[in-house]
Scaffold this motif. Sequence first.
Motif, mmCIF file in Angstrom:
data_model
loop_
_atom_site.group_PDB
_atom_site.id
_atom_site.type_symbol
_atom_site.label_atom_id
_atom_site.label_comp_id
_atom_site.label_asym_id
_atom_site.label_seq_id
_atom_site.Cartn_x
_atom_site.Cartn_y
_atom_site.Cartn_z
ATOM 1 N N HIS A 177 -7.691 87.647 76.864
ATOM 2 C CA HIS A 177 -6.278 87.321 76.754
ATOM 3 C C HIS A 177 -5.640 87.888 75.486
ATOM 4 O O HIS A 177 -4.431 87.844 75.330
ATOM 5 N N ARG A 178 -6.458 88.422 74.589
ATOM 6 C CA ARG A 178 -5.933 89.026 73.357
ATOM 7 C C ARG A 178 -5.526 90.481 73.570
ATOM 8 O O ARG A 178 -4.889 91.071 72.714
ATOM 9 N N ASN A 179 -5.930 91.063 74.687
ATOM 10 C CA ASN A 179 -5.645 92.464 74.949
ATOM 11 C C ASN A 179 -4.850 92.582 76.251
ATOM 12 O O ASN A 179 -5.335 92.168 77.300
ATOM 13 N N PRO A 180 -3.653 93.169 76.206
ATOM 14 C CA PRO A 180 -2.805 93.229 77.404
ATOM 15 C C PRO A 180 -3.424 94.004 78.570
ATOM 16 O O PRO A 180 -3.289 93.606 79.719
ATOM 17 N N SER A 181 -4.103 95.106 78.281
ATOM 18 C CA SER A 181 -4.662 95.892 79.380
ATOM 19 C C SER A 181 -5.811 95.149 80.071
ATOM 20 O O SER A 181 -5.988 95.264 81.284
ATOM 21 N N LEU A 182 -6.593 94.387 79.316
ATOM 22 C CA LEU A 182 -7.654 93.582 79.928
ATOM 23 C C LEU A 182 -7.066 92.425 80.732
ATOM 24 O O LEU A 182 -7.552 92.089 81.810
ATOM 25 N N LYS A 183 -6.014 91.832 80.213
ATOM 26 C CA LYS A 183 -5.371 90.737 80.919
ATOM 27 C C LYS A 183 -4.773 91.224 82.245
ATOM 28 O O LYS A 183 -4.773 90.504 83.234
ATOM 29 N N ASN A 184 -4.294 92.469 82.278
ATOM 30 C CA ASN A 184 -3.718 93.040 83.488
ATOM 31 C C ASN A 184 -4.743 93.210 84.602
ATOM 32 O O ASN A 184 -4.382 93.183 85.777
ATOM 33 N N ILE A 185 -6.007 93.391 84.258
ATOM 34 C CA ILE A 185 -7.050 93.521 85.281
ATOM 35 C C ILE A 185 -7.091 92.260 86.125
ATOM 36 O O ILE A 185 -7.203 92.318 87.348
ATOM 37 N N VAL A 186 -6.971 91.113 85.489
ATOM 38 C CA VAL A 186 -7.011 89.841 86.211
ATOM 39 C C VAL A 186 -5.690 89.557 86.915
ATOM 40 O O VAL A 186 -5.670 89.097 88.041
ATOM 41 N N THR A 187 -4.580 89.849 86.259
ATOM 42 C CA THR A 187 -3.286 89.469 86.834
ATOM 43 C C THR A 187 -2.824 90.401 87.943
ATOM 44 O O THR A 187 -2.155 89.952 88.862
ATOM 45 N N THR A 188 -3.169 91.669 87.907
ATOM 46 C CA THR A 188 -2.697 92.584 88.948
ATOM 47 C C THR A 188 -3.592 92.605 90.163
ATOM 48 O O THR A 188 -3.107 92.751 91.273
ATOM 49 N N HIS A 189 -4.888 92.473 89.998
ATOM 50 C CA HIS A 189 -5.796 92.578 91.143
ATOM 51 C C HIS A 189 -5.586 91.483 92.183
ATOM 52 O O HIS A 189 -5.468 91.792 93.359
ATOM 53 N N PRO A 190 -5.517 90.223 91.815
ATOM 54 C CA PRO A 190 -5.347 89.184 92.836
ATOM 55 C C PRO A 190 -4.016 89.258 93.576
ATOM 56 O O PRO A 190 -3.914 88.795 94.700
ATOM 57 N N GLU A 191 -2.988 89.863 92.963
ATOM 58 C CA GLU A 191 -1.704 89.960 93.641
ATOM 59 C C GLU A 191 -1.788 90.823 94.885
ATOM 60 O O GLU A 191 -0.964 90.706 95.784
ATOM 61 N N LYS A 192 -2.791 91.677 94.964
ATOM 62 C CA LYS A 192 -2.965 92.532 96.128
ATOM 63 C C LYS A 192 -3.583 91.768 97.293
ATOM 64 O O LYS A 192 -3.569 92.227 98.414
ATOM 65 N N LYS A 193 -4.138 90.622 97.022
ATOM 66 C CA LYS A 193 -4.814 89.828 98.050
ATOM 67 C C LYS A 193 -3.856 88.833 98.672
ATOM 68 O O LYS A 193 -2.694 88.763 98.326
#
Length: 144
Positions: A118-134
């Motif tokens: 959660h301290r790094n935006p690009s790492l946080k995006n891995i979690v937040t963008t992937h599930p939106e596709k499901k």
Amino acid sequence: MKTVSLKEIKDELNNRSAKEMLEICLRLAKFKKENKELLAYLLFDSSDEAAFIEGVKMEIDLQFELINTKSYYFIKKGIRKILSNVKKNIRFSHKKQTEIELLIYFCTKLDKFKPSIHRNPSLKNIVTTHPEKKSGVFSENISN
């Protein structure tokens, strides 16, 4: 070389003998590692999906232990590699329950990972963008 359709391949395979089919499968397995892994899943793991899921979870645990935590660049690279392996195993299974269970397990491992993603935006995006596709149900489970 021209790529033929799946229907043409299916028709041609119907015309082959069992011995020729065996030779084709073995040659296909020798050609690419992913083909060999798919054949191994179909022959040995597809009959016991629960054991397959547990095996993949153990593999995820091992890969998380091996991540280089010296910089966020290496962490991101390692996490993307783990996610691609999870997706590959999901493709082998073709079962929604397996897909959801493995992705939830991956996300919970990622959430507990130190240093925090959660301290790094690009790492946080891995979690937040992937599930939106499901599907919506899956997205709600991950976001909670």
